[in-house]
Motif scaffolding. Structure first.
Motif, mmCIF file in Angstrom:
data_model
loop_
_atom_site.group_PDB
_atom_site.id
_atom_site.type_symbol
_atom_site.label_atom_id
_atom_site.label_comp_id
_atom_site.label_asym_id
_atom_site.label_seq_id
_atom_site.Cartn_x
_atom_site.Cartn_y
_atom_site.Cartn_z
ATOM 1 N N UNK A 1 0.810 -1.218 0.000
ATOM 2 C CA UNK A 1 0.000 0.000 0.000
ATOM 3 C C UNK A 1 0.837 1.259 0.000
ATOM 4 N N UNK A 2 2.058 1.158 0.536
ATOM 5 C CA UNK A 2 2.919 2.342 0.591
ATOM 6 C C UNK A 2 4.254 2.145 -0.125
ATOM 7 N N UNK A 3 4.776 0.909 -0.118
ATOM 8 C CA UNK A 3 6.051 0.638 -0.792
ATOM 9 C C UNK A 3 5.839 0.425 -2.291
ATOM 10 N N UNK A 4 6.848 0.816 -3.068
ATOM 11 C CA UNK A 4 6.855 0.504 -4.498
ATOM 12 C C UNK A 4 7.498 -0.856 -4.695
ATOM 13 N N UNK B 1 1.244 0.505 -8.353
ATOM 14 C CA UNK B 1 1.052 1.606 -9.298
ATOM 15 C C UNK B 1 0.832 2.928 -8.569
ATOM 16 N N UNK B 2 1.350 2.991 -7.349
ATOM 17 C CA UNK B 2 1.148 4.163 -6.512
ATOM 18 C C UNK B 2 0.585 3.729 -5.172
ATOM 19 N N UNK B 3 0.328 4.681 -4.328
ATOM 20 C CA UNK B 3 -0.177 4.383 -2.990
ATOM 21 C C UNK B 3 -1.549 3.719 -3.055
ATOM 22 N N UNK B 4 -1.646 2.502 -2.511
ATOM 23 C CA UNK B 4 -2.885 1.722 -2.476
ATOM 24 C C UNK B 4 -3.461 1.464 -3.868
ATOM 25 N N UNK B 5 -2.593 1.349 -4.856
ATOM 26 C CA UNK B 5 -3.007 1.059 -6.236
ATOM 27 C C UNK B 5 -2.134 -0.083 -6.766
ATOM 28 N N UNK B 6 -2.768 -1.103 -7.370
ATOM 29 C CA UNK B 6 -2.037 -2.306 -7.753
ATOM 30 C C UNK B 6 -2.490 -2.811 -9.125
#
Length: 433
Positions: free
Chosen positions: A230-233, A242-247
């Motif tokens: 959710x926070x790590x790349x 794909x960004x914060x909380x984006x997958x």
């Protein structure tokens, strides 16, 4: 400025007069030999209702007691220069164009409210006086010069079943020009049942999607506990952030339990025929299916394109502004299919039509809304879908819900031997560290 009061620019007569004015101003070419400064196109700035923009604070009292309304115009021009030349450009613009006043012999309708509610027309010449100018954007290539979001209403980007009976070449060329196609309508469209995936299939895919997400997240937590989801790349063979909380997580095409999903993508989906047409009926089409999802508290994504530019890019003659080379045909397209109803709360995806023609636009996505023409699948219903060129700039809008995951099924169709290697890693999430 014009001295006519309460202009109604939605009227057909006004549109004709505006078109006449546009044609005249399009003839203006600034000759600046060393910089090759050329005006290519111009447009009036309109608000979302389609009326010419005229802000209340811009209504000034004229010497005759009438009101002068400001109209705003965007001008597309090209010139040879370097970074920081905008101030020099403005001075030249001011000298050559902005301070030049011209009385235009155009007829413009005045609207007056009568006792019977009808409107009377009168014809008057219009005085245009340039008051101010500013540089909105400069880029190393020509950028989209589109109308506002309401342009989608003319069906320019829409697809429905009737297109299957129309000339396929037209569909292919339209997509090549715009890089964007939406089922049944444009921005904020409700979609059409003829193109929408059935509820039964959507429910089945949603369940399969949920299962795949949980399997991958479980493996990520078990085998790669150092990753703060959710926070790590991170990027693995099956999933990437794909960004914060984006997958973005891939389905495994080698597993039998996924056969039904890939069969749907290959032959049964309502977009199969238009995608085949767009990809020039190539025999060898590689299909990847993934889940693009956001969790609550996800913020807006940066503008980006999924794939690099390969081969030719759109090029214009520096002297005349004429098109001398077109961009290459699409080597891959993506289909986004909504698995739940989209809105401002759970979020949606924005697209910038025609931004797929030149890599020089990368990094200029922040100007998309200011330039106009941004489209989206906002208000799409579950089962609605859009198709976009793999090079098209787009971004996901944040998920402001409290507890709703927003899953989108992404189907990527690639030709010419293209294999996706950019957006995922090499190591499997199922392999321990």
């Amino acid at each position: 400025n014009n001295n006519n009061n309460n202009n109604n620019n939605n009227n057909k007569d006004d549109d004709e007069n505006a078109s006449e004015l546009e044609e005249r101003l399009l003839d203006v070419t600034i000759q600046w030999k060393r910089r090759r400064l050329v005006v290519h196109e111009w447009r009036t700035v309109r608000d979302r209702s389609g009326a010419r923009l005229e802000e209340e604070e811009d209504k000034l009292v004229g010497v005759d007691g009438g009101k002068e309304g400001k109209l705003y115009f965007d001008i597309l021009l090209s010139f040879l220069g370097t970074s920081g030349d905008e101030s020099l450009l403005l001075r030249k613009m001011w000298t050559r164009v902005v301070r030049h006043e011209k009385r235009l012999d155009v007829f413009l309708k005045d609207d007056f409210g009568g006792d019977d509610g009808r409107k009377r027309r009168s014809r008057n010449a219009m005085m245009i006086t340039a008051k101010d100018a500013d540089v909105l954007m400069s880029a190393p290539c020509r950028f989209p010069f589109l109308k506002d979001e309401s342009e989608s209403c003319d069906g320019k980007y829409s697809y429905d079943k009737r297109h299957e009976r129309e000339k396929k070449d037209d569909l292919r060329e339209n997509f090549r020009a715009n890089g964007y196609l939406i089922a049944g309508g444009g921005t904020a469209a409700k979609g059409t049942s003829s193109c929408r995936v059935s509820k039964t299939l959507v429910d089945s895919f949603r369940m399969k999607t949920h299962e795949r997400i949980e399997v991958i997240l479980s493996a990520l937590r078990e085998n790669h506990s150092h990753v703060s989801v959710g926070t790590d790349a991170f990027a693995y063979k099956e999933i990437g952030s794909r960004g914060k909380y984006r997958f973005d997580a891939l389905f495994d095409k080698e597993k039998e339990e996924e056969d039904a999903l890939f069969k749907f993508a290959k032959s049964d989906a309502p977009w199969v025929e238009p995608v085949k047409d767009i990809l020039r009926n190539a025999e060898d089409i590689d299909i990847n299916i993934s889940i693009v999802w956001t969790e609550p508290n996800c913020s807006d994504q940066e503008w980006h394109c999924d794939g690099a530019h390969r081969g030719d890019q759109e090029t214009y003659d520096e002297q005349t502004g004429a098109l001398v080379k077109t961009h290459g045909p699409p080597y891959a397209v993506c289909v986004f299919m909504a698995l739940l109803d989209l809105d401002d709360t759970v979020g949606y995806t924005e697209f910038w039509p025609t931004s797929h023609k030149n890599a020089g636009l990368l990094g200029f996505g922040a100007a998309a809304h200011a330039l106009g023409g941004v489209q989206s699948n906002k208000n799409a219903k579950a089962g609605d879908w859009v198709v976009y060129d793999y090079r098209l700039m787009h971004r996901g809008i944040g998920n402001e819900s409290k507890d709703t995951r927003r899953p989108i099924l992404q189907f990527m169709y690639a030709v010419d031997g293209y294999k996706e290697r950019k957006n995922y890693g090499q190591k499997s999430v199922f392999s321990p560290c």
